[in-house]
Design a protein around this motif. Structure first.
Motif, short mmCIF file in Angstrom:
data_model
loop_
_atom_site.label_atom_id
_atom_site.label_comp_id
_atom_site.label_asym_id
_atom_site.label_seq_id
_atom_site.Cartn_x
_atom_site.Cartn_y
_atom_site.Cartn_z
N SER A 4 0.83 -1.20 0.00
CA SER A 4 0.00 0.00 0.00
C SER A 4 0.87 1.26 0.00
N PHE A 5 0.26 2.34 -0.46
CA PHE A 5 0.90 3.65 -0.52
C PHE A 5 -0.05 4.65 0.12
N SER A 6 0.50 5.60 0.86
CA SER A 6 -0.32 6.68 1.40
C SER A 6 0.44 7.99 1.25
N ALA A 7 -0.31 9.07 1.06
CA ALA A 7 0.31 10.39 0.92
C ALA A 7 -0.60 11.44 1.52
N GLU A 8 -0.01 12.43 2.15
CA GLU A 8 -0.72 13.56 2.73
C GLU A 8 -0.06 14.86 2.28
N PHE A 9 -0.87 15.84 1.93
CA PHE A 9 -0.36 17.18 1.69
C PHE A 9 -1.42 18.16 2.17
N THR A 10 -1.17 18.75 3.33
CA THR A 10 -2.10 19.70 3.91
C THR A 10 -1.34 20.94 4.37
N ILE A 11 -2.03 22.09 4.32
CA ILE A 11 -1.43 23.36 4.71
C ILE A 11 -2.43 24.15 5.55
N PRO A 12 -1.96 25.12 6.33
CA PRO A 12 -2.89 25.97 7.09
C PRO A 12 -3.75 26.83 6.16
N ARG A 13 -4.82 27.39 6.74
CA ARG A 13 -5.75 28.19 5.96
C ARG A 13 -5.04 29.38 5.32
N LEU A 14 -5.37 29.63 4.08
CA LEU A 14 -4.76 30.70 3.30
C LEU A 14 -5.47 32.03 3.55
N PRO A 15 -4.82 33.16 3.28
CA PRO A 15 -5.50 34.46 3.40
C PRO A 15 -6.74 34.51 2.50
N GLU A 16 -7.71 35.28 2.90
CA GLU A 16 -8.98 35.31 2.17
C GLU A 16 -8.82 35.72 0.72
N GLY A 17 -7.86 36.59 0.41
CA GLY A 17 -7.70 37.06 -0.96
C GLY A 17 -6.87 36.14 -1.85
N ASP A 18 -6.39 35.02 -1.33
CA ASP A 18 -5.55 34.12 -2.12
C ASP A 18 -6.34 33.54 -3.30
N ILE A 19 -5.68 33.41 -4.45
CA ILE A 19 -6.38 32.93 -5.65
C ILE A 19 -6.88 31.50 -5.51
N ARG A 20 -6.34 30.76 -4.54
CA ARG A 20 -6.80 29.38 -4.36
C ARG A 20 -8.18 29.30 -3.73
N HIS A 21 -8.74 30.46 -3.35
CA HIS A 21 -10.13 30.52 -2.91
C HIS A 21 -11.08 30.89 -4.06
N ARG A 22 -10.55 31.01 -5.27
CA ARG A 22 -11.37 31.47 -6.39
C ARG A 22 -11.59 30.33 -7.40
N PRO A 23 -12.81 29.80 -7.48
CA PRO A 23 -13.06 28.67 -8.38
C PRO A 23 -12.83 28.99 -9.84
N GLU A 24 -13.09 30.24 -10.25
CA GLU A 24 -12.91 30.59 -11.67
C GLU A 24 -11.45 30.59 -12.09
N LEU A 25 -10.54 30.62 -11.13
CA LEU A 25 -9.11 30.57 -11.44
C LEU A 25 -8.51 29.18 -11.18
N GLY A 26 -9.38 28.20 -10.96
CA GLY A 26 -8.89 26.85 -10.73
C GLY A 26 -8.45 26.60 -9.31
N GLY A 27 -9.07 27.33 -8.35
CA GLY A 27 -8.70 27.17 -6.96
C GLY A 27 -9.20 25.88 -6.36
N GLY A 28 -8.83 25.65 -5.11
CA GLY A 28 -9.29 24.47 -4.40
C GLY A 28 -8.15 23.53 -4.04
N ALA A 29 -8.42 22.70 -3.04
CA ALA A 29 -7.39 21.80 -2.51
C ALA A 29 -7.03 20.68 -3.46
N LEU A 30 -7.99 20.16 -4.21
CA LEU A 30 -7.69 19.04 -5.10
C LEU A 30 -6.65 19.42 -6.13
#
Length: 326
Positions: free
Chosen positions: A148-174
């Motif tokens: 079996s293989f396992s992997a984790e990649f997690t980070i603390p919450r980003l600032p509200e204005g970060d582009i990773r909070h914007r779906p139209e720019l391809g944001g999101g954790a996945l």
């Protein structure tokens, strides 16, 4: 020594912090220009790295002294400018994920093949020597038969204005974090990986997924992946076999001066192997330049781009099909 003349499309943070230093110090590349929608912003970057500023991305693509481009634009904007770069006859190194969906991934890969140009997705961690050492340990039988293989990649919450909070720019954790775990699973689990199930948790205020998990299976072994951007920092993977486990911490984002530690656990005890420091940003720049200058070895990159895009889409579809939590 022949060098590849590279233009940079966009003034993202990763370009300033990581890739422009690697591009400017490599003996295989010359940074011809940096482009931004704002001439002022391009000027700041150009002054810092001793190159020329260009106002507007197309103006950079029109330059005859640019052989290749590095594209650090947000995920939602990459496909358009990758297409334009390939149509302008430029090799392309683009940040990951290359596109947000499989259809544009197929479009850009097919275009690169028709034009005979290199298209590479910038999973820089694949070019760190620590992963070769892990593979050597597994192939030598240190953990027995892989299970079996396992992997984790997690980070603390980003600032509200970060582009990773914007779906139209391809944001999101996945797309931002899960993509690393999926690519690592491909590295160690071999061909034939399929998504057996997945969950994604969305933020109703932004519409992006902030955390998720996926179970993948292959003829050889299973892979359990987790990722998120409202968590304690975790960045590791493990391979467990019939006789032991090998684990690498800071697997995806080690700084150039970091000496990785591989932990091998077996029945008789645990051993920690201190590995040499390595710079995966410098390594991916060198690999991209060598391949582009050689004019061959392009096909495999396209195949890997398509497989990655397909697996990410499988995760998304499996999560959408999962029953809601009680």
């Amino acid at each position: 020594m022949e060098r590849l003349n590279v233009g940079v499309l966009g003034c993202a943070s990763i370009a300033r912090r990581k890739m422009l230093p690697a591009l400017t110090t490599s003996p295989l590349t010359r940074v011809a220009a940096v482009a931004s929608r704002s001439g002022e912003r391009a000027g700041e970057f150009a002054a810092e790295f001793g190159t020329e500023p260009v106002a507007g991305y197309q103006a950079l693509l029109d330059r005859p002294d640019v052989d290749a481009v590095y594209v650090p634009l947000p995920a939602g904007l990459r496909a358009e400018w990758i297409v334009r770069a390939l149509e302008a006859g430029k090799h392309v190194l683009a940040e990951k994920p290359l596109t947000t969906d499989p259809a544009p991934a197929r479009e850009v890969v097919e275009l690169s093949r028709r034009r005979g140009l290199l298209l590479m997705e910038s999973f820089m961690f694949l070019h760190h020597s620590a992963h070769r050492r892990v593979r050597d340990l597994v192939e030598s039988g240190r953990i027995g038969e892989p299970r079996s293989f396992s992997a984790e990649f997690t980070i603390p919450r980003l600032p509200e204005g970060d582009i990773r909070h914007r779906p139209e720019l391809g944001g999101g954790a996945l797309l931002d974090l899960g993509a690393y775990t999926v690519r690592a699973a491909q590295l160690f689990c071999g061909p034939g990986l399929e998504v057996a199930g997945a969950v994604l948790r969305h933020d109703p205020a932004t519409g992006v997924d902030t955390a998720g998990a996926a179970l993948l299976t292959s003829p050889r072994l299973t892979a359990a992946l987790s990722f998120g951007m409202e968590h304690h920092y975790r960045c590791r993977y493990s391979l467990t076999g019939s006789e032991g486990t090998v684990t690498l911490d800071r697997a995806f984002t080690p700084p150039p001066d970091h000496r990785p530690v591989v932990r091998v656990e077996r029945r008789e005890g645990a051993e920690e192997l201190l590995l040499p420091a390595d710079d995966h940003f410098a390594n991916i720049v060198a690999a991209f330049a060598r391949t582009a200058l050689a004019g061959r070895g392009f096909a495999g990159h396209g195949d890997r781009i398509l497989r990655q895009a397909d697996l990410l889409d499988q995760v998304r579809r499996a999560a959408a099909a999962a029953p809601p939590a009680a």
